[in-house]
Every structure is written in C-alpha cells, then in structure tokens.
Design an enzyme around this catalytic site. Structure first.
Site, PDB file in Angstrom:
ATOM      1  N   GLU A 237      74.144 115.918  11.638  1.00  0.00           N
ATOM      2  CA  GLU A 237      75.439 115.298  11.393  1.00  0.00           C
ATOM      3  C   GLU A 237      76.498 116.243  10.837  1.00  0.00           C
ATOM      4  O   GLU A 237      77.688 116.023  11.017  1.00  0.00           O
ATOM      5  CB  GLU A 237      75.255 114.086  10.469  1.00  0.00           C
TER       6      GLU A 237
ATOM      7  N   GLY B 194      65.418 112.944   9.975  1.00  0.00           N
ATOM      8  CA  GLY B 194      64.252 112.856  10.834  1.00  0.00           C
ATOM      9  C   GLY B 194      63.321 114.043  10.715  1.00  0.00           C
ATOM     10  O   GLY B 194      62.173 113.927  10.262  1.00  0.00           O
TER      11      GLY B 194
ATOM     12  N   GLY C 207      67.119 113.224  21.523  1.00  0.00           N
ATOM     13  CA  GLY C 207      67.848 114.310  22.171  1.00  0.00           C
ATOM     14  C   GLY C 207      68.021 115.503  21.255  1.00  0.00           C
ATOM     15  O   GLY C 207      68.541 116.541  21.657  1.00  0.00           O
ATOM     16  N   THR C 208      67.532 115.374  20.020  1.00  0.00           N
ATOM     17  CA  THR C 208      67.731 116.419  19.023  1.00  0.00           C
ATOM     18  C   THR C 208      66.789 117.597  19.205  1.00  0.00           C
ATOM     19  O   THR C 208      67.045 118.679  18.683  1.00  0.00           O
ATOM     20  CB  THR C 208      67.466 115.853  17.624  1.00  0.00           C
TER      21      THR C 208
ATOM     22  N   PHE D 162      72.840 108.344  17.852  1.00  0.00           N
ATOM     23  CA  PHE D 162      73.987 108.548  16.955  1.00  0.00           C
ATOM     24  C   PHE D 162      74.152 107.436  15.927  1.00  0.00           C
ATOM     25  O   PHE D 162      75.233 107.260  15.372  1.00  0.00           O
ATOM     26  CB  PHE D 162      75.280 108.717  17.764  1.00  0.00           C
TER      27      PHE D 162
END
Lengths: 330, 711
Positions: B671, B514, B472-473, B246
């Site tokens: 986000e 990313g 974790g994405t 985060f």
C-alpha cells in the site's frame, strides 16, 4: 441477454436484403460499440447482419485525385495507408488518437461514423434519455455534463458525438456512400448527421435500412498540411473533451485556404465554417486565429459545468493553427 | 545506509533475490483458472438484480412472469430468501455489511442495492430474466449531498480512534509565524481490479464448498459460517488465483446469494458480478473533504497541527476513511488535533481500499506541508527533515525504525532535487510548464495471527499449506522463498499451497499484512519441523508435518510505532492552455524492512505509485444527484491511468533500520506506494504553474479554469 439472429452477408445487396426493413435489425461491423450497447441493453436487436467480410475493405485513389475508402476498412488500416498519411495527415492522426490498438484493429470506417454517444445517461437504461427513449427527458441538462455539447445542442439533448475520425472527415468535405434496396445514394458529411432539435433519437439522414458502403474524400491540396489534436482526460484510450482538425495553406503570411472542424463539442463532428470565413485571406497570426475561433464559438451555449470547452477550443484553434503556420513559414 | 535491492539475507539466499512468480507460466498460458471459469457439472447461474431507486421500499417482485422464461430455475428475493444472522462482529472486528447479507428486508438504502437473484441454466438466460424482472418500489427522497459543514457529521473510531488531541491549538496558531489553512477534497474512488467478483457454491457430502475470488478464505468462511449459522467445519472456501482485490474482495453479495441458491436448488450455483454491478456492490473509497491547518515557526518547525477529515458512509454500515490518521504518525506539534468524521448518506457502503486513510490523508497533509514550505521559504525536503519526530506524535511510543529522513536524502540525491529552482511557473519546454514535487509516505506494519503447516515429503521435497491469498502480489512466490530459506533448501524443492480454508486459519491479504503475517507462521512451522526431522533418518511415506500458530507471538510483540516509510518525487508537465497534465517521471524511495522478492516488491511499489498517478489526475466516480447512482460506471467512464500516462516510474528501497524485537522483519509493500504519490504530483503541478490544486483529480477543465502563466 436477449437472443438474436445472426447472419453474415456475402455481398452488399445481400446485406441490404438480409436487413430488409426490419427496425429491430442492425448491421454489425467491428462490433466495438454495438456489442457493448447490446450488453448494457441500450440496443436489443432481434437480428444482426454481419457486414465485416464484405468486399468494402479497399482504399483507392479516385480519378479526380481524391480517395475512396471502403466502409469495412479498419481504423488501423485507414491510419496506416500511405495516401491517407500523405494527402490527409489529420485523418490518420485522428484515427490513431481514438480507442486502443486492439479496438482500431476491429473498428470499421462505417461503424465509426455510426457509433453512438458515450453520454452516461444514454448508456444507462435505468435513466431517462431522449435519444434512447424519445420524450423521457435529458438528465444531463441539470446533472453531469462537463463533457457535453456547447454547440448545436438543444434542451432535448446535449450529448456529443464521440468520433475522432469524423472530425477530420468533416474538415475535408467527405461524402458518405450508401446502398439501399432502391439503389445507391450519397450524403455529404455536412448533411449526414441531423441537427438535434427535438428529435435527438434521429441521428443521421440515412434512409431506413441503408448500408454505409464507403467514404469519398475530394481532392484537397490544403489537407496535405493538416493536423489533428485531441485533448482528453488521460493520455490515451479516452474520448475527447475537445479536439480540432485543421488544414492551413499560407503564403506570404496570408491564409489562402483553411479547413477547420471541432470534435467533442456537438452532437456531430462540427465543421467550423464561420471560423474558416474569418481565416481565409487574413494574416496568419495568432490574433486572427483567435478571432476565427471566437467567430465560431460565438454560437456556443455552455451549461454550468462545460463552459471551459469554449476556452479550450479557442486555445486549441490558436495552438494548432499557429503550429501549421509556423511550419508553412519554414 | 545504502540501497540494497538484492542483498541475500538468509542461508540459501532465496529471500532478497529476484524470483519470477512460481505460477507465472500457468497465468500467462491460461492454465491458471480463476473463480468464474472453473468448470462444474450441473452448474446453474445466478444473476443479481439491483435497485433502480436510491431510497425506498420494495413493493413487489413479479417473479411469476420470469419463472416461465426459458431455463429459469428460481428467483430469490426478500420475500423468500432464508433469514441470515447478521448480529455478529467478524474476524476483522466489524459487523457484516448488509449489502452482502442479501434479501433480508424490503428496504432499499441506495441505488444499485441487490434486490433479487435470478437463477437459470445458462448465464444468458439468467441475465435475460433478471433484466425482465419487474420490481416496483415505493420511492423516498434520497440525500447524497456530501460536503464540509454538514451538521450530521460525527467522529467515528473505525480501526483507530476518531479523535486525538493534545495542547492548545488556537494558542499554537496564534504563536505561529506562518499558518496554512486549506481545504482539500478527494472524490469517490473504486478498486477497479481486473477480475470481477465471482463465486460458485455447492453442497458436497454435507459440506458447503465455495470456489471464490477473495483476499482471505478464513475471512470468508468465518462470515458465511456466522450468517448461515453453520458449523465451522462444514464450510470450505477456496480461492486459488485472484485477479486483484485492493480491499474489495471480502464477503460480498455474490458469495452469499450463490450459497442461498445452491442450498435451495441443491446444485452448484455460480454468481459473477458485472463491472457495473461492482460499482455499487463491492465497496469503494469514500470521497473526503479535509481541512488542514498548520502553524509553524519562521523556520518551518510545526507548533500547531489540525487535520479534520470528513468521509461518507451508507445508512446501513459504518465505515470511516481515516484520513486524519496520517498526522498521528508523521508529524508532531505541541498543539495537535486529528479527527475522522463521517456522515451517513443514501449511498453504497464504502470499504477498505488500498491505503485506506493514508491515501487521501497524505494528499491533504503533504500538500499542506508543501504550502507551508512555500510560506516559510524552506525547501520542501528540508521542511520534512526539520519536522521528523523521534516518537509517535500521539502514542509517544518509539519507532521501530523511522527512516523518513534517509528516504528523503537518498531520493533527493537520485532525483536531482538539489538543482531545483524553488520558484513556481518559470520552467518552459514548448507548450509545457515543468515542475517537481515531493511528499512523504507511511503505512503501518501490522500482523495478523496465522497458522501454517509444513510437510517434509518422503521424496525430499517440502509442502507448505497456509490459507494465504495471492491477489496478484506474488505472495505465493514470496512464501516459497521464505520457506526455502528457513528450510535451508533451494526454492524448487518447496511447494506452497494457498487459498484453501481447510489449511487452517490465516490472516488476510490486506493492510499490507499478508506476507508479513504468513511468513511469520511459515517460518515458525519450519522451525518446528526442523526440530522433528532427524538427520539421516528416512521420512515416512505420509511425510512429517509440523504446524504453527502465531496468535500468541503476534499478541506478544512489543508495542512500537511500526511502519513502512518512504519519500515520493514527481516531475510533471502542464499545458495550461488545454489543461493537460502529464507526469514525466517519478521516484519513490522506501524503507519497508526485509524485501523478500525484489521483483514482485518493486511491482507492488510501482503499482502503488501508478495508483497515485491515477488518483492525482484521473480517478473520479461521479454520482448523479437526481438518481443517486453513478454516472458512467464502467471502465470507459471511470478512468485509471493508461500506459501512456505512466512514464518512468522508479521504486527502490533502503535496507532500513532493523528492529531487534521483530522476529519477521518484513513490513509490507502493498500500500505504501500510493501514499504521498498524489501529493507529490499535485505539488509538482503547483511548482509548474504557480496554482494550487486542492481538489482531485486535477482534470483538464479544472486546470483550465484555474489558469496559470501562459507559455
């Protein structure tokens, strides 16, 4: 972290003997509070006596119609027990309102009564706290205190007791049983927790080394019509900012009997006897419910940031009693 | 335009099709190892000691008494630690945070500042000695008072200009039929990811290896190389699995102190942060106080917009929470001013936290828009449609697909907005007052240069190597799908290896950049490989490897306003007699370009919206004025939404307007889910109660004090 000695007790007298008179020893129940406090250095016991496997895990009807609850009964088992749900529903509701499923599976009745406040100054060893270090001061008085006590506090400590279960037990006149090296003893829950005064570090009237062995609930017909309601800052897994355990017996629109206790407003589960006196014999209306709440809350001494609790408790009392009265009228 | 959640977009159709995580089985069975649990022979353990004063000077560190404790190997502090080079600007364009460059002087700039590291044979011994270590301080008065109107507030540029202005504001307000002028505040918030920061450092054959949990191994290598003045080739950082970041998982005190200790002891040293330490060592989102002034015509069209945001930074590192940046993208007016100001206080350094700027900024701006809708008597959705600019309000650049209106129309349709009674405080259900609210969302679609390597293996499979980070994405899985489509093979023939700086430089998992950045590099490497693969010819045993570097391509991208957009809707229930607020349902409709993996993309969007619930109702780090430290810094005291707080939260997306100039088409979803979510909830609370709550979180005590219609 500090090394400590760990012993598991086989029976009650053995547990009491293992603890002895050592002020640095602690009984370990579910560990859901004590172990946290050991991690943060608030508690630094030299010896733990594990009592969780003692044969105190039964819930049994007493001969007089009451209920005996062993000290190592888990919160989960207590809340699920049919006799608790039938005769003292507010107790089951209170237990289920606390913590999380995993914690309730570990936490015990004895440990629940003896858990420590979650005041953020108490749990931070770098800060003063009269409860943790007598005489060091109370930063909450002028610091963060929006969830601190409005009843029965002192200039020495304004922390609140975190238990939900204890609030229902207080409403229902529970009696705590304990064992010491000199034999067994009993304390009414009303006398179990000491007034704050200038000794906030002395929390209970238990003799040194005493092991809580159980809680007895007296027969209390009014408790069958009872309710626990908890307000907190998220829907689950948070301590109360205000809670009410209430039982009401209404007939012909008049309150025949009432039990009322508050949570998260004082250093102990707060039995609202002044409110009960107003309620008994009064019409079962919102007006009298509010008057009862006001009678109890007249003693409130809020700090700059927790005055909302007086409003909250008044509203909660009226709401919960009104619900119980409506159900009785059906 | 239609919603398309599963439309295949490439030859094999892997991209656009829901795919469970390739490492999912490893994670749920515990086979996936996280940084703090990877075994090393001869491992020593470091425990950080943090300051107990908020400002002052270290007078002494009594190392002698703890060096004699069982298992203790060393105590590092400012008196004996190696000197670091901190005079540089890192790959993210900022100098290092001195909180990470530990033990360089005797100054203590905030409570919880790292003052020493105790290293011992076991973590328990290290902790016991760390707690026993006596550090004495010369304490100085501290100032943590954060409020609007501080005379030392000053504009700061950060990653965008501090101030933008055009037109005559006062004339604009004077000519407006309706003016909203309100102050909004958001509290200090923390990332609170599940996995704490943890690193193991060791020297192996003249190379420094760091096994870490971070958002970019390239980033961490770059900082360590500069701080310790090492050859870039002499440092390797790995970070295979990451339990959340985060924005918080860059270079921190744990890696730097572990490297110091491993160098001193010449053995592997691990440093793991406790949850409480994380609250002062790993950054946070600054509180904000924001004044928003909106002036509009009778029909709600904006004539003047002024958004001024104040955030807070430490005395040792400058970070601005650029909340006023939102209006530079979202709303135009002839008179338009935005300013991001900062004040330096004796507090820990803040940092990037999920949607930095957009999260608090959208709360203030979108709540002000709701107030303007009320003043004008214009429906809040319609108000956004009337104020939808066709060019960047500040940049003047064209949008690379601005689908705000489409998101609102689709969202309003699915949410049932048309049936909404605009009057506040009139819907009751038992003890609950009900209301609905909406808000717009946006987040930039940037890209960072990256390199990738793709190998055609002799057995017919393909290996992708890229220093990406899956925090974790689901990035590892997304890149597998991207590579499979580019290679025109099934995903099970593609193995994606990430989280290793030896794979070459790559962008970070941050700024929602990313997957976009890495997919670009992987696709480019595959294109190169496909040119080198001769159909029918055998692949040599070592395989055939092609590499890519997107530096030039990223720099050459046409200048446009590139963003993801969205529309948030929320329904809440409020009991004004107890102050309880419960979200009943949320819907977010987004336009975020090409969606690689609908399963994990939805997870990101819903996760962001759940963050919005937390931001609106729960999250608040309370700083104690007397000590300067936090009150109750743990996950019992710092509340995030629990399952019971999260009702039906639905996220979906539009296919969106494609941008022919963009070779990737992916815009990022990490986000935007939080942006506007808190405003939608706060606006719904107003609709339920008739009371505006401009200060987050909307706690029960605040609702009780504010009151509202009784049920």
């Amino acid at each position: 972290m500090r090394e400590f000695d760990y012993r598991r007790a086989d029976d009650v007298s053995g547990a009491v003997a293992l603890l002895g008179a050592d002020p640095d020893a602690r009984y370990l129940g579910g560990g859901t509070n004590l172990v946290d406090l050991m991690k943060t250095g608030v508690e630094r016991p030299a010896r733990l006596v594990d009592v969780r496997t003692l044969p105190l895990d039964r819930i049994e009807p007493a001969d007089d119609g009451g209920l005996r609850i062993g000290a190592t009964v888990t919160n989960s088992d207590l809340a699920a027990h049919p006799l608790v749900r039938d005769r003292y529903p507010a107790l089951a509701q209170a237990v289920l309102a606390g913590a999380s499923g995993q914690l309730r599976n570990m936490a015990t009745v004895g440990g629940n009564l003896l858990q420590r406040t979650r005041c953020g100054y108490f749990t931070d060893v770098t800060r003063p706290c009269n409860k943790r270090v007598p005489g060091s001061g109370c930063p909450a008085l002028t610091g963060e205190h929006h969830n601190h006590a409005v009843l029965g506090a002192s200039d020495h400590c304004v922390a609140v007791h975190p238990s939900d279960m204890g609030v229902a037990l207080a409403a229902f006149d529970a009696v705590v049983s304990y064992e010491t090296a000199d034999g067994p003893g009993e304390l009414a829950l009303a006398d179990f927790y000491l007034p704050v005064g200038d000794t906030p570090h002395r929390e209970t009237a238990l003799p040194p080394g005493a092991l809580v062995t159980g809680v007895t609930l007296p027969p209390l017909p009014v408790a069958a019509r009872s309710r626990y309601r908890k307000v907190r800052e998220r829907a689950s897994y948070a301590f109360a900012i205000g809670s009410v355990a209430a039982a009401l017996d209404v007939s012909d629109g008049v309150v025949r009997d009432a039990r009322l206790a508050f949570g998260a407003v004082a250093s102990r589960p707060w039995r609202a006897r002044a409110a009960e006196r107003v309620l008994t014999g009064a019409p079962a209306t919102a007006e009298y419910f509010a008057a009862a709440a006001d009678a109890e809350l007249a003693a409130a001494r809020p700090l700059p940031d927790n005055g909302y609790k007086v409003t909250l408790m008044r509203n909660l009392v009226v709401a919960v009693l009104s619900e119980l009265a409506e159900e009785a009228a059906r | 335009m239609t919603t398309a959640t599963t439309r295949p977009t490439a030859v094999t159709g892997a991209v656009g099709t829901a795919h469970t995580r390739v490492e999912g089985r490893d994670k749920v069975t515990g086979a996936a190892r996280y940084a703090g649990e990877i075994p090393f022979a001869d491992l020593a353990h470091g425990w950080l000691v943090l300051s107990t004063v908020a400002r002052g000077r270290i007078l002494s560190v009594d190392t002698a008494s703890v060096l004699g404790m069982p298992g203790v190997l060393a105590v590092l502090h400012h008196g004996n630690a190696p000197r670091l080079d901190v005079d540089y600007v890192g790959m993210l364009g900022v100098p290092p945070d001195p909180t990470a460059a530990v033990f360089q002087n005797d100054r203590v700039p905030h409570a919880g500042w790292p003052v020493a590291l105790v290293v011992a044979e076991t973590p328990e011994q290290a902790r016991e000695a760390a707690e026993a270590l006596v550090v004495t301080y010369e304490e100085e008065p501290h100032d943590i008072g954060f409020h609007a109107g501080r005379p030392d507030a000053h504009p700061v540029d950060g990653h965008m200009p501090g101030v933008t202005e055009k037109g005559d504001l006062e004339a604009g307000f004077a000519a407006s039929a309706h003016v909203v002028d309100a102050e909004y505040t958001t509290p200090e918030e923390h990332h609170a990811m599940m996995e704490p920061h943890a690193a193991t450092a060791l020297w192996d054959g003249g190379r420094l290896e760091v096994v870490d949990s971070n958002q970019g191994t390239t980033w961490v290598v770059d900082e360590l190389v500069r701080m310790f003045q090492l050859e870039p080739s002499a440092v390797r950082v790995r970070s295979e699995h990451v339990g959340g970041g985060f924005g918080s998982k860059g270079v921190r005190a744990h890696q730097v102190s572990a490297v110091m200790a491993a160098t001193l002891l010449q053995r592997p040293v691990r440093v793991v942060l406790t949850r409480r330490q994380m609250f002062s060592l790993t950054g946070h989102r600054s509180p904000t106080t924001q004044r928003v002034r909106l002036g509009a015509d009778a029909d709600g069209r904006l004539r003047a917009l002024d958004h001024r945001s104040l955030s807070r930074t430490s005395t040792v590192w400058e970070f601005v929470e650029p909340s006023a940046g939102v209006a530079r993208v979202m709303y135009d007016a002839d008179a338009h001013r935005t300013a991001n100001e900062v004040v330096r206080l004796d507090v820990p350094s803040p940092t990037w936290m999920r949607a930095p700027g957009e999260a608090p900024g959208s709360f203030a701006l979108e709540a002000a828009l709701d107030e303007l809708a009320e003043r004008c008597g214009v429906d809040p959705v319609e108000l956004r449609l009337r104020n939808d600019p066709d060019r960047g309000p500040v940049s003047g650049l064209p949008f690379a697909g601005r689908d705000v209106a489409a998101c609102f129309r689709e969202g309003a349709r699915r949410f049932g907005w048309a049936e909404r009674d605009p009057r506040p405080g009139v819907r009751r259900e038992g003890r609950w007052l009900l209301g609905t609210g909406t808000a717009a969302a946006s987040f930039p679609a940037g890209a960072l240069p990256s390199t990738a390597a793709v190998t055609a293996e002799a057995d017919g499979t393909f290996t992708v190597r890229i220093a990406a980070a899956d925090i974790g994405t689901g990035a590892r899985t997304a890149l597998t799908l991207v590579a499979a489509d580019a290679l025109r093979v099934e995903p099970d023939r593609v193995r994606v290896r990430i989280g290793d700086s030896d794979f070459g430089p790559a962008g970070i998992a941050g700024g929602s950049m990313g997957t976009r950045s890495w997919a670009w590099a992987v696709t480019a490497a595959v294109e190169e490989l496909r040119e080198r693969l001769v159909p029918g010819a055998p692949v040599p045993p070592e395989g055939i490897t092609a590499r890519s570097d997107t530096t030039a391509a990223v720099a050459g991208l046409a200048q446009k306003e590139r963003h993801s957009f969205g529309a948030q809707f929320a329904e809440v229930a409020v009991d004004v007699t107890t102050g309880e607020v419960r979200v009943r349902r949320m819907l977010g409709i987004f336009s975020a370009g090409r969606i690689v993996n609908p399963l994990t993309a939805r997870g990101q969007l819903v996760g962001g919206m759940v963050w919005g619930i937390s931001m609106a109702l729960h999250e608040e780090a309370v700083r104690d004025g007397a000590s300067g430290g936090l009150y109750g810094p743990d996950l019992a005291g710092y509340h995030v939404a629990t399952h019971a707080d999260v009702p039906v939260v639905e996220a979906d997306w539009l296919e969106g307007t494609p941008d022919p100039d963009d070779p990737v088409g992916i815009k990022g979803v990490g986000e935007i889910g939080i942006v506007g979510a808190a405003a939608a909830i706060a606006n719904a609370v107003w609709h339920a109660t008739g009371v505006r709550h401009r200060h987050l979180p909307i706690r029960p005590d605040r609702v009780l004090r504010a009151g509202g219609p009784r049920v």
